[in-house]
Design a protein around this motif. Sequence first.
Motif, PDB file in Angstrom:
ATOM      1  N   PRO A  11      -2.114   7.457 -12.935  1.00 15.52           N
ATOM      2  CA  PRO A  11      -2.216   7.788 -11.517  1.00 15.52           C
ATOM      3  C   PRO A  11      -3.596   7.534 -10.933  1.00 15.52           C
ATOM      4  CG  PRO A  11      -2.132   9.775 -12.865  1.00 15.52           C
ATOM      5  CD  PRO A  11      -1.809   8.624 -13.767  1.00 15.52           C
ATOM      6  N   ALA A  12      -4.616   7.478 -11.782  1.00 10.95           N
ATOM      7  CA  ALA A  12      -5.969   7.242 -11.289  1.00 10.95           C
ATOM      8  C   ALA A  12      -6.230   5.769 -10.984  1.00 10.95           C
ATOM      9  CB  ALA A  12      -6.993   7.756 -12.300  1.00 10.95           C
ATOM     10  N   ARG A  13      -5.325   4.867 -11.453  1.00  7.62           N
ATOM     11  CA  ARG A  13      -5.531   3.442 -11.225  1.00  7.62           C
ATOM     12  C   ARG A  13      -4.227   2.801 -10.747  1.00  7.62           C
ATOM     13  NH1 ARG A  13      -8.561   0.856 -16.282  1.00  7.62           N
ATOM     14  NH2 ARG A  13      -8.802  -0.817 -14.746  1.00  7.62           N
ATOM     15  N   PRO A  14      -3.790   3.150  -9.537  1.00  8.81           N
ATOM     16  CA  PRO A  14      -2.525   2.612  -9.015  1.00  8.81           C
ATOM     17  C   PRO A  14      -2.609   1.102  -8.807  1.00  8.81           C
ATOM     18  CG  PRO A  14      -3.741   3.724  -7.274  1.00  8.81           C
ATOM     19  CD  PRO A  14      -4.472   4.012  -8.560  1.00  8.81           C
ATOM     20  N   THR A  15      -1.474   0.431  -9.052  1.00  5.58           N
ATOM     21  CA  THR A  15      -1.406  -1.015  -8.872  1.00  5.58           C
ATOM     22  C   THR A  15      -0.197  -1.376  -8.026  1.00  5.58           C
ATOM     23  OG1 THR A  15      -0.171  -1.249 -10.939  1.00  5.58           O
ATOM     24  CG2 THR A  15      -2.563  -1.473 -11.064  1.00  5.58           C
ATOM     25  N   LEU A  16      -0.137  -2.636  -7.616  1.00  6.07           N
ATOM     26  CA  LEU A  16       0.910  -3.077  -6.700  1.00  6.07           C
ATOM     27  C   LEU A  16       2.291  -3.019  -7.338  1.00  6.07           C
ATOM     28  CD1 LEU A  16       1.632  -4.279  -3.949  1.00  6.07           C
ATOM     29  CD2 LEU A  16       1.183  -6.562  -4.912  1.00  6.07           C
ATOM     30  N   ALA A 309      -2.666  10.408  -7.793  1.00  4.03           N
ATOM     31  CA  ALA A 309      -4.102  10.143  -7.935  1.00  4.03           C
ATOM     32  C   ALA A 309      -4.913  11.358  -7.521  1.00  4.03           C
ATOM     33  CB  ALA A 309      -4.495   8.927  -7.100  1.00  4.03           C
ATOM     34  N   HIS A 310      -4.446  12.051  -6.486  1.00  4.60           N
ATOM     35  CA  HIS A 310      -5.114  13.280  -6.043  1.00  4.60           C
ATOM     36  C   HIS A 310      -5.040  14.344  -7.143  1.00  4.60           C
ATOM     37  CE1 HIS A 310      -6.331  16.374  -3.063  1.00  4.60           C
ATOM     38  NE2 HIS A 310      -5.496  17.159  -3.731  1.00  4.60           N
ATOM     39  N   GLY A 311      -3.845  14.500  -7.749  1.00  2.06           N
ATOM     40  CA  GLY A 311      -3.697  15.470  -8.822  1.00  2.06           C
ATOM     41  C   GLY A 311      -4.553  15.125 -10.029  1.00  2.06           C
ATOM     42  N   ALA A 312      -4.790  13.825 -10.255  1.00  2.00           N
ATOM     43  CA  ALA A 312      -5.630  13.378 -11.370  1.00  2.00           C
ATOM     44  C   ALA A 312      -7.119  13.400 -11.023  1.00  2.00           C
ATOM     45  CB  ALA A 312      -5.226  11.961 -11.784  1.00  2.00           C
ATOM     46  N   VAL A 318      -6.985   7.363  -5.068  1.00  4.74           N
ATOM     47  CA  VAL A 318      -6.399   7.760  -3.785  1.00  4.74           C
ATOM     48  C   VAL A 318      -6.570   6.647  -2.751  1.00  4.74           C
ATOM     49  CG1 VAL A 318      -6.703   9.316  -1.807  1.00  4.74           C
ATOM     50  CG2 VAL A 318      -6.578  10.248  -4.128  1.00  4.74           C
ATOM     51  N   VAL A 319      -7.786   6.130  -2.659  1.00  3.02           N
ATOM     52  CA  VAL A 319      -8.059   5.072  -1.679  1.00  3.02           C
ATOM     53  C   VAL A 319      -7.261   3.816  -2.004  1.00  3.02           C
ATOM     54  CG1 VAL A 319      -9.830   3.523  -0.772  1.00  3.02           C
ATOM     55  CG2 VAL A 319     -10.348   5.942  -1.116  1.00  3.02           C
ATOM     56  N   ARG A 320      -7.237   3.451  -3.263  1.00  2.08           N
ATOM     57  CA  ARG A 320      -6.522   2.229  -3.651  1.00  2.08           C
ATOM     58  C   ARG A 320      -5.025   2.358  -3.367  1.00  2.08           C
ATOM     59  NH1 ARG A 320      -6.951  -2.429  -6.286  1.00  2.08           N
ATOM     60  NH2 ARG A 320      -5.217  -3.125  -7.614  1.00  2.08           N
ATOM     61  N   ALA A 321      -4.453   3.506  -3.683  1.00  2.00           N
ATOM     62  CA  ALA A 321      -3.027   3.710  -3.429  1.00  2.00           C
ATOM     63  C   ALA A 321      -2.729   3.623  -1.934  1.00  2.00           C
ATOM     64  CB  ALA A 321      -2.585   5.068  -3.980  1.00  2.00           C
ATOM     65  N   GLY A 322      -3.579   4.246  -1.120  1.00  2.00           N
ATOM     66  CA  GLY A 322      -3.372   4.195   0.322  1.00  2.00           C
ATOM     67  C   GLY A 322      -3.465   2.787   0.877  1.00  2.00           C
ATOM     68  N   MET A 323      -4.441   2.031   0.431  1.00  2.00           N
ATOM     69  CA  MET A 323      -4.616   0.688   0.962  1.00  2.00           C
ATOM     70  C   MET A 323      -3.531  -0.271   0.471  1.00  2.00           C
ATOM     71  SD  MET A 323      -6.907   1.429   2.940  1.00  2.00           S
ATOM     72  CE  MET A 323      -6.896  -0.175   3.718  1.00  2.00           C
ATOM     73  N   LEU A 324      -3.001  -0.036  -0.735  1.00  2.00           N
ATOM     74  CA  LEU A 324      -1.857  -0.825  -1.184  1.00  2.00           C
ATOM     75  C   LEU A 324      -0.674  -0.593  -0.254  1.00  2.00           C
ATOM     76  CD1 LEU A 324      -1.981  -0.336  -5.073  1.00  2.00           C
ATOM     77  CD2 LEU A 324      -2.242  -2.499  -3.835  1.00  2.00           C
ATOM     78  N   GLY A 325      -0.441   0.674   0.110  1.00  2.00           N
ATOM     79  CA  GLY A 325       0.635   0.988   1.040  1.00  2.00           C
ATOM     80  C   GLY A 325       0.425   0.350   2.402  1.00  2.00           C
ATOM     81  N   ALA A 382      -0.160   8.751   7.926  1.00  2.00           N
ATOM     82  CA  ALA A 382       0.021  10.197   7.969  1.00  2.00           C
ATOM     83  C   ALA A 382       0.456  10.746   6.616  1.00  2.00           C
ATOM     84  CB  ALA A 382       1.049  10.563   9.043  1.00  2.00           C
ATOM     85  N   GLN A 383       1.411  10.059   5.966  1.00  2.00           N
ATOM     86  CA  GLN A 383       1.884  10.538   4.665  1.00  2.00           C
ATOM     87  C   GLN A 383       0.810  10.414   3.596  1.00  2.00           C
ATOM     88  OE1 GLN A 383       4.239  12.215   5.573  1.00  2.00           O
ATOM     89  NE2 GLN A 383       6.193  11.303   4.988  1.00  2.00           N
ATOM     90  N   ALA A 384       0.023   9.363   3.656  1.00  2.00           N
ATOM     91  CA  ALA A 384      -1.063   9.209   2.690  1.00  2.00           C
ATOM     92  C   ALA A 384      -2.094  10.330   2.841  1.00  2.00           C
ATOM     93  CB  ALA A 384      -1.729   7.846   2.864  1.00  2.00           C
ATOM     94  N   LEU A 385      -2.387  10.705   4.075  1.00  2.00           N
ATOM     95  CA  LEU A 385      -3.331  11.798   4.309  1.00  2.00           C
ATOM     96  C   LEU A 385      -2.789  13.125   3.786  1.00  2.00           C
ATOM     97  CD1 LEU A 385      -4.597  10.923   7.902  1.00  2.00           C
ATOM     98  CD2 LEU A 385      -5.999  11.022   5.827  1.00  2.00           C
TER      99      LEU A 385
END
Length: 457
Positions: A11-16, A309-312, A318-325, A382-385
């Motif tokens: 979860p700390a290193r989300p990918t596409l 990522a937040h839980g981890a 967190v930033v990477r997951a949001g920007m992928l979305g 909004a959901q990412a926040l």
Amino acid sequence: MTAQAVALPDPARPTLGPLLRLAGPVVASRLGIMAMGVVDTVVVGRYSAEQLGYHAIGWAPTGVVLTTALGLLYGIQVMTSQAIGDGRAQETGAILRRGVAYAFWVGLTAALVLMLLGGPTLHLMGLEPALANGATPVLQVLALSLVPILMADAGLFWLEAHGRAVPGMVAMWGANIVNLVLNLWLVPGNSGFPVDGAVASGWSTALSRVALLLFIWGAILAWAPARRYGVFRKAAPDPRAASAQRRVGYGTAASYFIESAAFGAMSIFAGWIGTLAVAAWAITLNVAAVIFMVPLGLASATAVMVGRAHGARSPAGVVRAGMLGFGVTSVVLFIICIIVGFGNEAIAAAYTTDAAVRGMAAAALLLSCLFYLADGLQNVGAQALRARGDVWVPTATHMTSYLLVMMPLGWALAIPAGLGVPGLIWSIIIASLVAAVLLWGRFWWLGRTSSLSRTSS
């Protein structure tokens, strides 16, 4: 319904790849939610333009209540995702049990209020008496279905947070088959039951939602780890966790209420313009709602990855997951805009055989392409926040964008300025742009500060 969960190993290193594998069935599931509305609108619209108006007005208040109630349940997905990211998956059964009980009481209360006050409220809104009278029984039937749909969605959110989006997708499309068969049987009035038109379609929706409830909980029952996570045993009371779960829901519900109420107001404004405008607006809004299910599904998948990522405790994750979305949503919606822009007349023709309504709807659909991207991105933002614990800023943003910008601007452009349905659409375009810029600006700023706060704290 034995598909394996989508693997999100780090979860700390989300990918596409994991995002797309999770987002695919989630988007399909959200499209299934709106496919029911599409079937209802198409079948009723081809039966009678007048009945389509009843359907649109009857759906408006129930849609606001349903969307708001779903927001109250969003804590299930956020808290489950964060618990998994923090290595506390064994606590997620208790999260679901709390959420289902909450869904039952919220649904029951909302149904009773709509049954008693919905009809009189339609008359107080200044609609033509015939339109309000025709819409009231539709509203009442749809109100009956709130309990099963909310309890079903509680289970759906929990499954998705565990990466098990495929069973939810299968259940949703199974319910769609039920809805289609019932619509084709009941709406024409030849079934032998004393219903037809919009009311018959309302009953089709209600019964298909009961089927969805059975399908979703069948999927949970069939998943062996659900027992290990405590879904089927009573959990010890945990007032702090329950309060945290509700707090996430309060902020989300407030946002959903604001946005859906503003769109509901657009339907009322269309009713003030005239019956044909209501029908054309119903088609436009229905297509937009179907399209919105794509970014809504992407937002759920993004939120699951952001929440993990937040839980981890990984700000970079967190930033990477949001920007992928953000990136995936932008590309997908751009393609959708091209399809609708070139196919607007064919889409309108699929909804109605009335030439006047078809012409108005085709023009409105072409203009609507301008707000699909902004509206989708604001929802993902909004959901990412919320998934990273920032619950109330999205609510304040939606209040600014939809209550203070869209509603007064929609009325002014559609009624006094005389633009009609296009005026309503221009107000949505402007409000969605405001919301998207504010929400993603907030996400970018929080990413720079690298500040993570636990939702449960």
